[in-house]
Design a protein around this motif. Structure first.
Motif, PDB file in Angstrom:
ATOM      1  N   GLY A 112       0.847  -1.185   0.000  1.00 22.51           N
ATOM      2  CA  GLY A 112       0.000   0.000   0.000  1.00 22.51           C
ATOM      3  C   GLY A 112       0.879   1.230   0.000  1.00 22.51           C
ATOM      4  O   GLY A 112       1.998   1.215   0.521  1.00 22.51           O
ATOM      5  N   ARG A 113       0.379   2.293  -0.583  1.00 19.53           N
ATOM      6  CA  ARG A 113       1.183   3.504  -0.693  1.00 19.53           C
ATOM      7  C   ARG A 113       0.349   4.712  -0.310  1.00 19.53           C
ATOM      8  O   ARG A 113      -0.811   4.823  -0.651  1.00 19.53           O
ATOM      9  N   ARG A 114       0.986   5.602   0.425  1.00 18.49           N
ATOM     10  CA  ARG A 114       0.430   6.923   0.703  1.00 18.49           C
ATOM     11  C   ARG A 114       1.571   7.894   0.453  1.00 18.49           C
ATOM     12  O   ARG A 114       2.564   7.875   1.170  1.00 18.49           O
ATOM     13  N   GLY A 115       1.431   8.690  -0.599  1.00 20.36           N
ATOM     14  CA  GLY A 115       2.527   9.573  -0.982  1.00 20.36           C
ATOM     15  C   GLY A 115       3.720   8.746  -1.420  1.00 20.36           C
ATOM     16  O   GLY A 115       3.590   7.819  -2.213  1.00 20.36           O
ATOM     17  N   ASP A 116       4.885   9.054  -0.853  1.00 20.31           N
ATOM     18  CA  ASP A 116       6.107   8.325  -1.199  1.00 20.31           C
ATOM     19  C   ASP A 116       6.374   7.141  -0.277  1.00 20.31           C
ATOM     20  O   ASP A 116       7.390   6.469  -0.412  1.00 20.31           O
ATOM     21  N   ASP A 139      -2.945   2.067   6.098  1.00 17.99           N
ATOM     22  CA  ASP A 139      -3.087   3.513   5.998  1.00 17.99           C
ATOM     23  C   ASP A 139      -2.624   3.992   4.633  1.00 17.99           C
ATOM     24  O   ASP A 139      -1.789   4.883   4.494  1.00 17.99           O
ATOM     25  N   ALA A 140      -3.183   3.337   3.605  1.00 22.58           N
ATOM     26  CA  ALA A 140      -2.773   3.624   2.234  1.00 22.58           C
ATOM     27  C   ALA A 140      -3.959   4.106   1.419  1.00 22.58           C
ATOM     28  O   ALA A 140      -5.106   3.753   1.687  1.00 22.58           O
ATOM     29  N   ARG A 141      -3.679   4.899   0.418  1.00 25.16           N
ATOM     30  CA  ARG A 141      -4.734   5.340  -0.504  1.00 25.16           C
ATOM     31  C   ARG A 141      -5.117   4.219  -1.461  1.00 25.16           C
ATOM     32  O   ARG A 141      -6.247   4.108  -1.893  1.00 25.16           O
ATOM     33  N   LYS A 142      -4.137   3.392  -1.781  1.00 25.78           N
ATOM     34  CA  LYS A 142      -4.352   2.286  -2.706  1.00 25.78           C
ATOM     35  C   LYS A 142      -3.513   1.102  -2.244  1.00 25.78           C
ATOM     36  O   LYS A 142      -2.391   1.283  -1.778  1.00 25.78           O
ATOM     37  N   ALA A 143      -4.056  -0.095  -2.381  1.00 27.16           N
ATOM     38  CA  ALA A 143      -3.310  -1.311  -2.044  1.00 27.16           C
ATOM     39  C   ALA A 143      -3.469  -2.307  -3.180  1.00 27.16           C
ATOM     40  O   ALA A 143      -4.536  -2.400  -3.791  1.00 27.16           O
TER      41      ALA A 143
END
Length: 194
Positions: free
Chosen positions: A82-86, A112-116
């Motif tokens: 999963g990614r949030r920002g960098d 706590d990611a925008r996309k997984a």
């Protein structure tokens, strides 16, 4: 049939051995993690089993059909990023084979990611030191979270999983897996299929 408290668990018609007696059937990171874990929990020596299998039968459905294994005992392990920002966060998700990991909702929120999404196979295998089809929640990189569906914490549950290689499988009581120091037990991690 499963073993009692101090007995080696067994399942189906596979030839089970104490895993620490057959480290030749384990990927190196799995063997190392089991040795470390056994130093703090004696049950690892007597309740974690390994059995050789035909690598062509490593797929869950095929293995269950060929060896008479119950699907609810199969602990499928998928690796998700999963990614949030960098910032990237990686987790191994362990769910019963009768379910699918809820990647887009539950796992994404836990990370706590925008996309997984599933980690690409080449990254999952190279970073874990394990073979595709054999990735297991034991011995994964320290930075990865290990999320285990709470169904494995129920009494008498067994967890049948990869050993890091396609030519064998690990088996242990589900509550032992859930007590591993690196595991986070998560309600509702797996969503029932269909």
């Amino acid at each position: 049939m499963s073993g009692t408290t101090d007995e080696l668990p067994t399942l189906g018609d596979l030839a089970w051995h104490p895993a620490l007696d057959r480290t030749d059937l384990l990927a190196a990171p799995v063997a190392a993690a089991l040795h470390d874990w056994a130093a703090s929990d004696d049950r690892v020596r007597t309740q974690v089993a390994v059995a050789p299998i035909d690598p062509d039968h490593a797929d869950t459905a095929t293995l269950n059909d060929v060896h008479g294994l119950p699907p609810e005992a199969s602990a499928n392990c998928v690796v998700v990023a999963g990614r949030r920002g960098d910032v990237e966060r990686v987790a191994a998700c362990v769910v019963p084979a009768t379910t699918s990991a809820d990647v887009n909702t539950r796992v994404r929120k836990l990370l706590d990611a925008r996309k997984a999404s599933f980690l690409p196979t080449d990254r999952a295998t190279s970073e874990s030191g394990m073979e595709y089809g054999g990735i297991t929640p034991v011995g994964l990189p320290a930075g990865w979270r290990v999320l285990v569906d709470e169904r494995f914490a129920t009494p008498d549950a067994l967890a049948l999983m990869g050993s890091g290689v396609r030519r064998s499988k690990l088996l242990m009581p589900g509550d032992l897996l859930c007590s591993a120091p690196w595991v986070e037990v998560v309600p509702g991690l797996g969503v029932v299929r269909g």
